[in-house]
Structures are given as C-alpha cells and as structure tokens.
Enzyme design. Structure first.
Site, mmCIF file in Angstrom:
data_model
loop_
_atom_site.group_PDB
_atom_site.id
_atom_site.type_symbol
_atom_site.label_atom_id
_atom_site.label_comp_id
_atom_site.label_asym_id
_atom_site.label_seq_id
_atom_site.Cartn_x
_atom_site.Cartn_y
_atom_site.Cartn_z
ATOM 1 N N SER A 1 61.310 -2.818 30.584
ATOM 2 C CA SER A 1 60.505 -3.713 29.835
ATOM 3 C C SER A 1 59.287 -4.269 30.372
ATOM 4 O O SER A 1 58.451 -4.350 29.532
ATOM 5 C CB SER A 1 61.287 -4.487 29.325
ATOM 6 O OG SER A 1 62.536 -4.161 28.755
ATOM 7 N N HIS B 1 61.185 -13.875 29.704
ATOM 8 C CA HIS B 1 61.851 -12.506 30.109
ATOM 9 C C HIS B 1 60.686 -11.534 30.012
ATOM 10 O O HIS B 1 59.467 -11.828 29.588
ATOM 11 C CB HIS B 1 62.793 -12.308 28.999
ATOM 12 C CG HIS B 1 63.744 -11.158 29.484
ATOM 13 N ND1 HIS B 1 64.137 -10.117 28.885
ATOM 14 C CD2 HIS B 1 64.503 -11.108 30.628
ATOM 15 C CE1 HIS B 1 65.137 -9.344 29.397
ATOM 16 N NE2 HIS B 1 65.311 -9.907 30.441
ATOM 17 N N HIS C 1 72.623 -1.728 26.569
ATOM 18 C CA HIS C 1 73.028 -1.578 28.020
ATOM 19 C C HIS C 1 74.326 -1.668 28.287
ATOM 20 O O HIS C 1 74.808 -1.220 29.220
ATOM 21 C CB HIS C 1 72.252 -2.812 28.772
ATOM 22 C CG HIS C 1 70.959 -2.655 29.283
ATOM 23 N ND1 HIS C 1 70.496 -1.532 30.261
ATOM 24 C CD2 HIS C 1 69.757 -3.079 29.122
ATOM 25 C CE1 HIS C 1 69.482 -1.630 30.474
ATOM 26 N NE2 HIS C 1 68.704 -2.439 29.718
#
Length: 390
Positions: free
Chosen positions: A112, A163, A288
């Site tokens: 990401s 994040h 995930h």
C-alpha cells in the site's frame, strides 16, 4: 557487579525493544497469518437503493478532484459488493473505466505504501516507502501542490490516518512503520481536513509530545467521534475517531459516509477548488483474512461513500471523481452468487496482495482521461495536469 549491571541493562534494552516493536507493528496485525479467518460465503442481507446520476459534459477541466481508494479492491471485490446489493452499485454511474498497473519500483506485487505513493506523487518507489523515491529522497505530493496553489485539501480513511495509504499523501518517511514520524507531518503540513483513526500516534507518543494540542494551537478543531465531526460547519478539522484503526464493519457503523460528506462541506467553501482523498481501507484488511463477509460489508460501505461523492459532484458539476485501488488483496475469485438474495461465494489464492491490474472508474469533467491500461503513476500525473498543479 559490573557483569550483573550489564545483564540488567541488556534485559532492559530487550524489554524496551519489544515494547516499541509491538507498538510499531500493531497497525499491521491484520496481515498476520494467525489472524486468518477464512469465510467463503456471504449469506446475503438487505439492499440499499442506488441513485442514477447523469455524466457531466466531457473535455471540461475540473475545479475539484475527489480520489477514492478502495484498498485491496480488485474487480472481484467490486463484483462481490454488486452481487450482495442485488446486482447494483453506485459505481455503475461511472462510464469511463480503465485499469491501473500496480507494480512498485522493486517488486511485481506492490504494498500500500508504494502503491499510494505512486498515486500521490506520480513516482514509483520501493515497497514500504511513504512519499519518497527509490533513493529515499522526498517527492512532492499532489496534496502539497494543491495547497501551494491555494486549494483546500483533505484526507479521510477508515484506518488510522497514519496508515500507509493516507500517510502517502502527506508524509515523507522511508518506512511505513514510522507512525510517530508520519503524525508529525500532519503538523508541518497545511492540510485543512483529516478524519480517521490513529489518535495514539498524536497523543501517546514516545517523544511525549501532544500533537493534538499543537493542532489546536494551529486553529484546528480536534474531535473524537463522528457525531461531533459531522456538526462542524467551517474551519480546519482534525477528526481522530479511534485509538488506532477504526472498527471493521458492521461494528464501525456509519462513519465513512458522514466523514466524506463533512470533508466535502468544509473543503468546497474554497472558491479556488479542493483535492480530497477518501480511503475505504478495510476491504484490504478483510481480504488479508480471506473473510468474504468482511470484504462484502467493507465494499458496500465504500460504495455508499462513493454515492455521497456522486451526489456532491452531480450538483456541483465542477468535480472529477476517480475511484481506484492501490492493489488487489487475496487473489479473490467468485465461484457463485445470487442477485436475489445477495449471496456471494468466494475463494482466495493468497493471504497477501496480488499483482493483478486494478480497475479505475472516473466521473465528471476530465473523466475521459482515465480509460484503458495505464501505470498507477499516470493517475497522479493526470490529476496534477487537470488541476494545473505542474
């Protein structure tokens, strides 16, 4: 005695290392194989109505851009949501569609950080990099370019705001795990609105700083729940809605839609225009885990936020919306489904990311630029060109 002191110091150092390592890795726990929760079937549920919005005239330059990133959202994730909502999504309003090649500078399968950095800067970099090039040199984000031109800017995320994906639009660090350092860039930047989790990286830091107080000193309204956040009428806003990541759906409840609507309300008060990035983070988290109900519920939540953005853009007529992903997660495939009940049956080939191209959907002025196959870096380049930031 000196030997004893040395042993004590060694154990103390190991203790501190463990504490800091746990803190730095907490944001990544959803990737741990021990948290795998394979669920192949989403049984179905209630449907929400999808509005139809006419496409605005092409070949017109947008004043505003809303970039919406479904983290981990490949075509199977999109179609799982469409199936679960009786065969329709707000995404069906997007008639200009393309595909993004997602590889990073050092690997076929991106993470990401590298994926989002490509989308924010137009530069491919190594996995784990946040706003820096392969040589670890800072690269200017679209958000920084927009601010320099006088546009208002914002970030909204269902993850911690520190994040990888939201961080890649504001920070410059060589590791996505440097959460405290990422939070510092929210202070040095002039962003107008940000809403997401990650409160502890602003208020419970290793350096003892209280960044929330520093934000208040800079004129931000610092709020901690979506009810208060959506009542803000003007000014700068820092919404820290969870200690770390927000809860997954359905426990999170209505957060992403009102957060998106609030950001649009505040940013659109600037006559020069705005840039807003909205992330549906936890499509990736669920994939995930190979958790099909989780993927579906997060996809539907993200699509509702897309609907909120469409309602704004259809009324405003000067706003380009781009919906894409940083990568696909799980190697998800659909084996069965039922439009009448919303049932979805899926399988996965991985607990990690895949290298498959991800879809790009575009609506509004300039949307014709986002068709066909393109590198993920081209999305950033085209956005900058359309907003005349380069």
């Amino acid at each position: 005695m000196s030997c004893s002191n040395s042993i004590v110091k060694t154990f103390f150092c190991l203790f501190l290392w463990c504490c800091f390592s746990f803190t730095s890795s907490a944001q990544e726990e959803y990737k741990d194989p021990k948290n795998k929760d394979p669920k192949e079937v989403f049984a179905g549920g209630s449907f929400y109505e999808v509005q139809k919005y006419p496409q605005t005239k092409p070949n017109k330059t947008p004043k505003n851009i809303i970039l919406m990133i479904g983290d981990g959202m490949g075509l199977a994730q999109v179609y799982s949501g469409l199936t679960a909502n009786g065969g329709h999504l707000n995404l069906e309003n997007f008639k200009n569609i393309g595909f993004s090649k997602t590889s990073s500078s050092d690997q076929y399968v991106t993470d990401s950080a590298a994926g989002a950095t490509a989308l924010s800067t137009g530069v491919k970099t190594y996995n784990g990099a946040i706003g820096v090039d392969p040589n670890k040199k800072p690269v200017v984000h679209i958000l920084e370019r927009a601010e320099k031109k006088g546009l208002t800017t914002g970030l909204v995320s269902t993850s911690a705001i520190t994040h990888a994906t939201p961080a890649s639009f504001i920070a410059h660090v060589d590791s996505r795990k440097s959460f405290d350092d990422i939070a510092l860039d929210f202070i040095s930047n002039d962003i107008d609105v940000f809403i997401g989790g990650g409160k502890k990286y602003f208020e419970k830091r290793k350096d003892g700083k209280n960044l929330s107080q520093e934000l208040k000193d800079k004129g931000y309204q610092v709020l901690y729940n979506i009810e208060d956040i959506q009542n803000v009428k003007s000014g700068k806003l820092a919404g820290l809605t969870a200690e770390d990541h927000n809860k997954p759906m359905p426990d999170r409840g209505e957060m992403l839609v009102p957060a998106t609507q609030t950001a649009l309300k505040l940013l659109s008060q600037n006559k020069k225009g705005f840039f807003l990035m909205v992330e549906g983070s936890q499509i990736d988290f669920a994939a995930h885990k190979n958790d099909t109900p989780g993927v579906v519920l997060e996809m539907l939540d993200f699509d509702k936020a897309i609907g909120a953005a469409l309602a704004f853009a259809a009324s405003n007529k000067e706003t380009l919306i781009i919906v894409t992903a940083d990568h696909e997660t799980g190697g998800m495939t659909l084996l069965d489904g039922d439009y009448k009940t919303g049932k979805v049956v899926a399988k996965y080939t991985s607990l990690g990311h895949s290298g498959i191209a991800v879809p790009i959907f575009a609506f509004g002025p300039g949307s014709e630029e986002f068709t066909g196959f393109m590198e993920n870096t081209e999305i950033a380049e085209k956005m900058m060109q359309l907003l005349k930031l380069k």
